[in-house]
Design a protein around this motif. Sequence first.
Motif, PDB file in Angstrom:
ATOM      1  N   ASP A 205       0.825  -1.218   0.000  1.00 23.78           N
ATOM      2  CA  ASP A 205       0.000   0.000   0.000  1.00 23.78           C
ATOM      3  C   ASP A 205       0.853   1.260   0.000  1.00 23.78           C
ATOM      4  O   ASP A 205       0.633   2.181  -0.799  1.00 23.78           O
ATOM      5  N   GLY A 206       1.824   1.327   0.895  1.00 25.17           N
ATOM      6  CA  GLY A 206       2.698   2.496   0.957  1.00 25.17           C
ATOM      7  C   GLY A 206       3.510   2.675  -0.310  1.00 25.17           C
ATOM      8  O   GLY A 206       3.706   3.798  -0.796  1.00 25.17           O
ATOM      9  N   THR A 207       3.974   1.558  -0.859  1.00 31.89           N
ATOM     10  CA  THR A 207       4.714   1.610  -2.123  1.00 31.89           C
ATOM     11  C   THR A 207       3.833   2.181  -3.229  1.00 31.89           C
ATOM     12  O   THR A 207       4.276   2.999  -4.041  1.00 31.89           O
TER      13      THR A 207
ATOM     14  N   ASN B 206      11.983  -0.402  -6.799  1.00 31.87           N
ATOM     15  CA  ASN B 206      11.389  -1.017  -5.626  1.00 31.87           C
ATOM     16  C   ASN B 206      12.381  -2.007  -5.018  1.00 31.87           C
ATOM     17  O   ASN B 206      12.949  -2.835  -5.739  1.00 31.87           O
ATOM     18  N   ILE B 207      12.595  -1.912  -3.724  1.00 26.82           N
ATOM     19  CA  ILE B 207      13.474  -2.862  -3.047  1.00 26.82           C
ATOM     20  C   ILE B 207      12.624  -4.032  -2.578  1.00 26.82           C
ATOM     21  O   ILE B 207      11.713  -3.878  -1.762  1.00 26.82           O
ATOM     22  N   GLY B 208      12.906  -5.197  -3.130  1.00 30.88           N
ATOM     23  CA  GLY B 208      12.110  -6.378  -2.841  1.00 30.88           C
ATOM     24  C   GLY B 208      12.739  -7.269  -1.791  1.00 30.88           C
ATOM     25  O   GLY B 208      13.600  -6.854  -1.014  1.00 30.88           O
TER      26      GLY B 208
ATOM     27  N   VAL C 280       4.404  -6.482  -4.419  1.00 31.64           N
ATOM     28  CA  VAL C 280       5.243  -5.425  -5.004  1.00 31.64           C
ATOM     29  C   VAL C 280       5.875  -5.906  -6.302  1.00 31.64           C
ATOM     30  O   VAL C 280       5.971  -5.151  -7.276  1.00 31.64           O
ATOM     31  N   ARG C 281       6.287  -7.167  -6.350  1.00 31.78           N
ATOM     32  CA  ARG C 281       6.872  -7.708  -7.584  1.00 31.78           C
ATOM     33  C   ARG C 281       5.852  -7.686  -8.711  1.00 31.78           C
ATOM     34  O   ARG C 281       6.164  -7.315  -9.851  1.00 31.78           O
ATOM     35  N   ALA C 282       4.627  -8.093  -8.419  1.00 35.44           N
ATOM     36  CA  ALA C 282       3.576  -8.088  -9.438  1.00 35.44           C
ATOM     37  C   ALA C 282       3.247  -6.655  -9.861  1.00 35.44           C
ATOM     38  O   ALA C 282       3.057  -6.374 -11.053  1.00 35.44           O
ATOM     39  N   MET C 283       3.214  -5.749  -8.896  1.00 30.04           N
ATOM     40  CA  MET C 283       2.976  -4.340  -9.188  1.00 30.04           C
ATOM     41  C   MET C 283       4.076  -3.801 -10.098  1.00 30.04           C
ATOM     42  O   MET C 283       3.816  -3.053 -11.051  1.00 30.04           O
ATOM     43  N   ASN C 284       5.299  -4.193  -9.811  1.00 27.00           N
ATOM     44  CA  ASN C 284       6.451  -3.724 -10.574  1.00 27.00           C
ATOM     45  C   ASN C 284       6.339  -4.124 -12.047  1.00 27.00           C
ATOM     46  O   ASN C 284       6.534  -3.312 -12.955  1.00 27.00           O
ATOM     47  N   LYS C 285       6.004  -5.369 -12.310  1.00 27.39           N
ATOM     48  CA  LYS C 285       5.883  -5.852 -13.684  1.00 27.39           C
ATOM     49  C   LYS C 285       4.745  -5.144 -14.418  1.00 27.39           C
ATOM     50  O   LYS C 285       4.878  -4.769 -15.587  1.00 27.39           O
TER      51      LYS C 285
END
Length: 307
Positions: free
Chosen positions: A119-121, A142-144, A165-170
């Motif tokens: 959420d914060g990301t 993004n630091i995963g 976050v990984r899915a959001m990144n892609k």
Amino acid sequence: MLQQGTFDGRVAVVTGGGSGIGEAISRELARLGAKIALVGRTRDKLDAVCADINAAGGTAKAYQVDIRDRSRVEAVIDSVIVDFGRIDHLVNNAVGNFRVAPEEMSPNAWNAVVDIVPDGTWHCTQTVGKHMIERGGGSILNIGSTMSKQGGPATVHSASAKAGVRAMNKSLGTARGRYGIRVNVLIPGMTEGTTGAEVLHQTEEAFDQAVSGVPLGRLATRKEIAQAASYLLIALIETAHGVPDARTMASTPGVRRLVFGGHIGFCEQRVAEVKDQPRRPTTSRKSSHRSANSPAGGCRRGKSQRS
């Protein structure tokens, strides 16, 4: 290692910049010439890092905010733009983590991590992203966490949050590429001097077991992670296909993985396809085989004989 001056004239926002990996990235970007906006919840830590950067001849300013609060995030980003005039880079590093068995996890414990990580990301990424779209480009890192791939019995909340976050990144990589915005995720392995290493490996046995899985036989250093982060943030990555001493792995189309020292860490880069880019005409294997064994006109042999 990038040369000093690589980030001259650029402005970087680093969340969780007062300690651990975020602090190391802030210091490295400042060394390379970037102006740093440190974002975090603990004012004393942010001020201490800013003081060191400014004393060394760099430029840094602290912004105290809880990134779980969307309205506060928007206000802080507006302040950064007023103070520095622009934002070129965003590093989403803020994190919450602790060990708890799944059956003992309360809703508050789950939310304590999920509210910060995905959420914060998202709050920071969407807010800064709108500014980058208006400016015509930028880069987001993004630091995963390795937990997003392998999970853990006492880190269901953290693994789920980082996987998000990984899915959001892609997804953002495919959406933001058309605006000249690169979105990457850097997933460090176990890194010395970080809260994560202390929290997730509390016993000497657990620590030794984690180190035994690293081919180099040691933990990653914060400086190594910061150098990798700097490389991903700068535009040089647009034409790069690997880094020195890194093993490039094949993956799904549009994604590159760079593995540093085995389990030291890896990154994924999602490259968005440009809609108007001309494509080379292709021929399927089936049609190629048929045309190679057929007379002119593409007719099958039997049909041409009957005609």
